[in-house]
Design an enzyme around this catalytic site. Structure first.
Site, PDB file in Angstrom:
ATOM      1  N   THR A 164      11.320   0.395  -4.792  1.00 41.01           N
ATOM      2  CA  THR A 164      11.264   0.802  -6.190  1.00 41.01           C
ATOM      3  C   THR A 164      12.644   1.227  -6.691  1.00 41.01           C
ATOM      4  O   THR A 164      13.494   1.666  -5.895  1.00 41.01           O
ATOM      5  CB  THR A 164      10.294   2.000  -6.340  1.00 41.01           C
ATOM      6  OG1 THR A 164      10.533   2.630  -7.594  1.00 41.01           O
ATOM      7  CG2 THR A 164      10.503   3.053  -5.275  1.00 41.01           C
ATOM      8  N   ASP A 183      13.712  12.711 -15.928  1.00 43.09           N
ATOM      9  CA  ASP A 183      13.605  11.351 -16.465  1.00 43.09           C
ATOM     10  C   ASP A 183      15.011  10.797 -16.733  1.00 43.09           C
ATOM     11  O   ASP A 183      15.702  11.268 -17.633  1.00 43.09           O
ATOM     12  CB  ASP A 183      12.875  11.389 -17.828  1.00 43.09           C
ATOM     13  CG  ASP A 183      11.496  10.782 -17.755  1.00 43.09           C
ATOM     14  OD1 ASP A 183      11.144  10.235 -16.702  1.00 43.09           O
ATOM     15  OD2 ASP A 183      10.769  10.869 -18.765  1.00 43.09           O
ATOM     16  N   PHE A 226      11.547  -2.667 -10.696  1.00 39.89           N
ATOM     17  CA  PHE A 226      11.714  -1.720 -11.795  1.00 39.89           C
ATOM     18  C   PHE A 226      10.304  -1.527 -12.387  1.00 39.89           C
ATOM     19  O   PHE A 226       9.397  -1.280 -11.608  1.00 39.89           O
ATOM     20  CB  PHE A 226      12.846  -2.194 -12.715  1.00 39.89           C
ATOM     21  CG  PHE A 226      14.191  -1.842 -12.082  1.00 39.89           C
ATOM     22  CD1 PHE A 226      14.538  -2.361 -10.824  1.00 39.89           C
ATOM     23  CD2 PHE A 226      15.058  -0.950 -12.668  1.00 39.89           C
ATOM     24  CE1 PHE A 226      15.722  -1.990 -10.185  1.00 39.89           C
ATOM     25  CE2 PHE A 226      16.249  -0.577 -12.045  1.00 39.89           C
ATOM     26  CZ  PHE A 226      16.577  -1.105 -10.809  1.00 39.89           C
ATOM     27  N   ALA A 230       0.827  -1.217   0.000  1.00 43.12           N
ATOM     28  CA  ALA A 230       0.000   0.000   0.000  1.00 43.12           C
ATOM     29  C   ALA A 230       0.858   1.262   0.000  1.00 43.12           C
ATOM     30  O   ALA A 230       1.670   1.470   0.906  1.00 43.12           O
ATOM     31  CB  ALA A 230      -0.906  -0.010   1.230  1.00 43.12           C
ATOM     32  N   TYR A 284       8.360  10.699  -4.246  1.00 41.04           N
ATOM     33  CA  TYR A 284       7.928   9.288  -4.171  1.00 41.04           C
ATOM     34  C   TYR A 284       9.120   8.392  -3.806  1.00 41.04           C
ATOM     35  O   TYR A 284       9.067   7.618  -2.837  1.00 41.04           O
ATOM     36  CB  TYR A 284       7.314   8.874  -5.508  1.00 41.04           C
ATOM     37  CG  TYR A 284       7.186   7.385  -5.700  1.00 41.04           C
ATOM     38  CD1 TYR A 284       6.360   6.616  -4.870  1.00 41.04           C
ATOM     39  CD2 TYR A 284       7.897   6.724  -6.711  1.00 41.04           C
ATOM     40  CE1 TYR A 284       6.255   5.237  -5.039  1.00 41.04           C
ATOM     41  CE2 TYR A 284       7.786   5.354  -6.888  1.00 41.04           C
ATOM     42  CZ  TYR A 284       6.974   4.618  -6.053  1.00 41.04           C
ATOM     43  OH  TYR A 284       6.881   3.256  -6.236  1.00 41.04           O
TER      44      TYR A 284
HETATM   45  N1  NAD Z   1       3.502  -0.500 -10.509  1.00 46.74           N
HETATM   46  C1  NAD Z   1       4.823  -0.423 -10.615  1.00 46.74           C
HETATM   47  O1  NAD Z   1       5.396  -0.450 -11.722  1.00 46.74           O
HETATM   48  C2  NAD Z   1       5.688  -0.320  -9.379  1.00 46.74           C
HETATM   49  C3  NAD Z   1       7.071  -0.165  -9.517  1.00 46.74           C
HETATM   50  C4  NAD Z   1       7.859  -0.076  -8.371  1.00 46.74           C
HETATM   51  C5  NAD Z   1       7.277  -0.160  -7.114  1.00 46.74           C
HETATM   52  N2  NAD Z   1       5.933  -0.277  -7.001  1.00 46.74           N
HETATM   53  C6  NAD Z   1       5.343  -0.350  -5.647  1.00 46.74           C
HETATM   54  O2  NAD Z   1       4.484  -1.467  -5.567  1.00 46.74           O
HETATM   55  C7  NAD Z   1       3.379  -1.185  -4.711  1.00 46.74           C
HETATM   56  C8  NAD Z   1       2.090  -1.558  -5.413  1.00 46.74           C
HETATM   57  O3  NAD Z   1       1.987  -0.830  -6.633  1.00 46.74           O
HETATM   58  P1  NAD Z   1       0.690  -0.960  -7.545  1.00 46.74           P
HETATM   59  O4  NAD Z   1       1.059  -0.564  -8.910  1.00 46.74           O
HETATM   60  O5  NAD Z   1       0.047  -2.281  -7.287  1.00 46.74           O
HETATM   61  O6  NAD Z   1      -0.220   0.203  -6.895  1.00 46.74           O
HETATM   62  P2  NAD Z   1      -1.805   0.274  -6.708  1.00 46.74           P
HETATM   63  O7  NAD Z   1      -2.154   1.708  -6.524  1.00 46.74           O
HETATM   64  O8  NAD Z   1      -2.487  -0.486  -7.793  1.00 46.74           O
HETATM   65  O9  NAD Z   1      -2.029  -0.528  -5.340  1.00 46.74           O
HETATM   66  C9  NAD Z   1      -1.914   0.042  -4.064  1.00 46.74           C
HETATM   67  C10 NAD Z   1      -3.002  -0.564  -3.184  1.00 46.74           C
HETATM   68  O10 NAD Z   1      -2.826  -0.081  -1.853  1.00 46.74           O
HETATM   69  C11 NAD Z   1      -4.074   0.405  -1.348  1.00 46.74           C
HETATM   70  N3  NAD Z   1      -3.774   1.470  -0.367  1.00 46.74           N
HETATM   71  C12 NAD Z   1      -3.095   2.632  -0.609  1.00 46.74           C
HETATM   72  N4  NAD Z   1      -3.010   3.349   0.529  1.00 46.74           N
HETATM   73  C13 NAD Z   1      -3.628   2.630   1.509  1.00 46.74           C
HETATM   74  C14 NAD Z   1      -3.867   2.843   2.873  1.00 46.74           C
HETATM   75  N5  NAD Z   1      -3.469   3.967   3.496  1.00 46.74           N
HETATM   76  N6  NAD Z   1      -4.543   1.898   3.583  1.00 46.74           N
HETATM   77  C15 NAD Z   1      -4.962   0.757   2.964  1.00 46.74           C
HETATM   78  N7  NAD Z   1      -4.771   0.495   1.660  1.00 46.74           N
HETATM   79  C16 NAD Z   1      -4.107   1.429   0.934  1.00 46.74           C
HETATM   80  C17 NAD Z   1      -4.815   0.905  -2.583  1.00 46.74           C
HETATM   81  O11 NAD Z   1      -6.219   0.993  -2.417  1.00 46.74           O
HETATM   82  C18 NAD Z   1      -4.412  -0.161  -3.615  1.00 46.74           C
HETATM   83  O12 NAD Z   1      -5.271  -1.274  -3.559  1.00 46.74           O
HETATM   84  C19 NAD Z   1       3.511   0.277  -4.321  1.00 46.74           C
HETATM   85  O13 NAD Z   1       4.053   0.358  -3.022  1.00 46.74           O
HETATM   86  C20 NAD Z   1       4.485   0.859  -5.341  1.00 46.74           C
HETATM   87  O14 NAD Z   1       5.218   1.905  -4.790  1.00 46.74           O
HETATM   88  C21 NAD Z   1       5.129  -0.370  -8.090  1.00 46.74           C
END
Ligand code: NAD
Length: 327
Positions: free
Chosen positions: A115, A283, A167, A72, A139
């Site tokens: 990340t 970037d 990544f 989250a 972030y």
């Molecule tokens: N998507 C990517 O490419 C990527 C890359 C690097 C790191 N990340 C990390 O992976 C994680 C997940 O990414 P994602 O793309 O699935 O994001 P997402 O936004 O789809 O999922 C985040 C989830 O957390 C929940 N959430 C957020 N804040 C909350 C809170 N305070 N209480 C309860 N629930 C909460 C949201 O409702 C959502 O379901 C993140 O921490 C992100 O930083 C993602």
């Protein structure tokens, strides 16, 4: 029981499905701020906010939690520069509240979504875990701070953590049940596919005069199912008693923005309207992971390293769910 926080989000929902398939018992905490109810196929749900101590109290009192997988967070670098308070509040305060509850209820294991943004502008490619952490946006900075919290909570209270630095997460559930639905969407592969499917007029390429073979930026894409497998291997490692650690998760191979567009054109069989725009500030030209450490220490091997496969899986889900989870 494994507590998955953010289990209704893109990566978290795939993780919940993966854990259940492995026979794990799972409880999900999500406030649906960016997640989707339809993304939760099974498992126990606690609807609530990570920052709410009472909610965490009830949760840890009710369920016998062995390990937490913490997805989250708010995730958009651009937004984090305009609204840093929002990111410190949800990401950093959320993490602090979680660690405090873990300390109180003596839960000693956590896997954390970090990340590539913790590295900032890379000084070497591929980027090893030992690269300095000098994020260039709020972030990435919140994730760096959270990694620091995990380290010091480990030292003082014996909470063992694995920080997994992803990544670019890409693709969708190979069975077609789950996919990516961020609102607004800012990730390249969905945006490219939306332009190809006519959901958007065009896709923007920010800068085509970089020092790369085709002039566009290079990123490392990793299939969401491969991320899930790495988390599962990290969970096993923690169960064996492993100490705090950090691992990059990427393919070790970069693709340029134009390569992504060309590959998507082949997958969907038609041209994708593309518009060249100015470079975006901050970037990095290239972001490519060295995942050697995860391969060596966790025994992780990406199963879907091929860009076309990632795009195909994403496309299949968008075809079935043109409005995402609201379809
Ligand atoms: N998507 C990517 O490419 C990527 C890359 C690097 C790191 N990340 C990390 O992976 C994680 C997940 O990414 P994602 O793309 O699935 O994001 P997402 O936004 O789809 O999922 C985040 C989830 O957390 C929940 N959430 C957020 N804040 C909350 C809170 N305070 N209480 C309860 N629930 C909460 C949201 O409702 C959502 O379901 C993140 O921490 C992100 O930083 C993602």
């Amino acid at each position: 029981m494994v507590l998955v926080i953010g289990g209704a989000g893109y990566i978290g929902s795939h993780m919940v499905k993966y854990l259940l398939q492995k026979g794990e018992q799972v409880v999900v905490l999500d406030n649906f701020s960016t997640g989707h109810r339809r993304a939760l196929l099974e498992g126990t749900l606690v609807e609530g906010d990570l920052r709410d101590p009472e909610c965490l109290n009830n949760l840890f009192r009710t369920y016998s939690i062995e390990c937490v997988i913490h997805f989250a967070a708010f995730i958009f670098a651009g937004e984090s520069m305009r609204h840093p308070a929002k990111y410190y509040d949800n990401n950093v305060l959320g993490c602090l509240r979680l660690l405090e509850a873990m300390r109180q209820y003596e839960v000693k294991q956590i896997i954390f979504s970090s990340t590539a943004a913790v590295y900032g502008e890379p000084q070497q490619i591929p980027i090893p875990e030992t690269h300095p952490l000098t994020p260039t946006n709020t972030y990435g900075e919140t994730k760096r701070v959270m990694e620091g919290m995990l380290h010091w909570y480990g030292q003082a209270y014996g909470i063992r953590s694995m920080a997994l630095r992803y990544f670019n997460a890409a693709g969708a559930d190979p069975d077609g049940e789950l996919g990516e639905d961020h609102r607004p969407e800012e990730h390249l592969i969905p945006l490219v596919l939306f332009a190809g499917m006519g959901k958007r007029e065009q896709v923007y390429v920010f800068g085509n005069d970089y020092d790369t073979p085709d002039g566009t930026c290079i990123r490392d894409y990793i299939h969401v199912s491969d991320l899930c497998e790495a988390h599962y291997l990290a969970l096993k490692k923690l169960r064996e008693g492993a100490p705090c650690n950090q691992y990059n998760l990427g393919n070790g191979q970069g693709y340029s923005v134009l390569e992504v567009i060309r590959t998507a054109e082949q997958v969907i069989g038609k041209p994708i309207p593309t518009v060249y725009a100015e470079r975006r500030a901050g970037d990095p030209v290239r972001l490519v992971a060295s995942s050697e450490k995860a391969q060596r220490e966790l025994g992780w091997r990406p199963r879907y390293p091929d860009l076309a496969t990632m795009i195909e899986h994403a496309y299949r889900w968008f075809l079935k769910n043109p409005e995402g989870y609201e379809s």
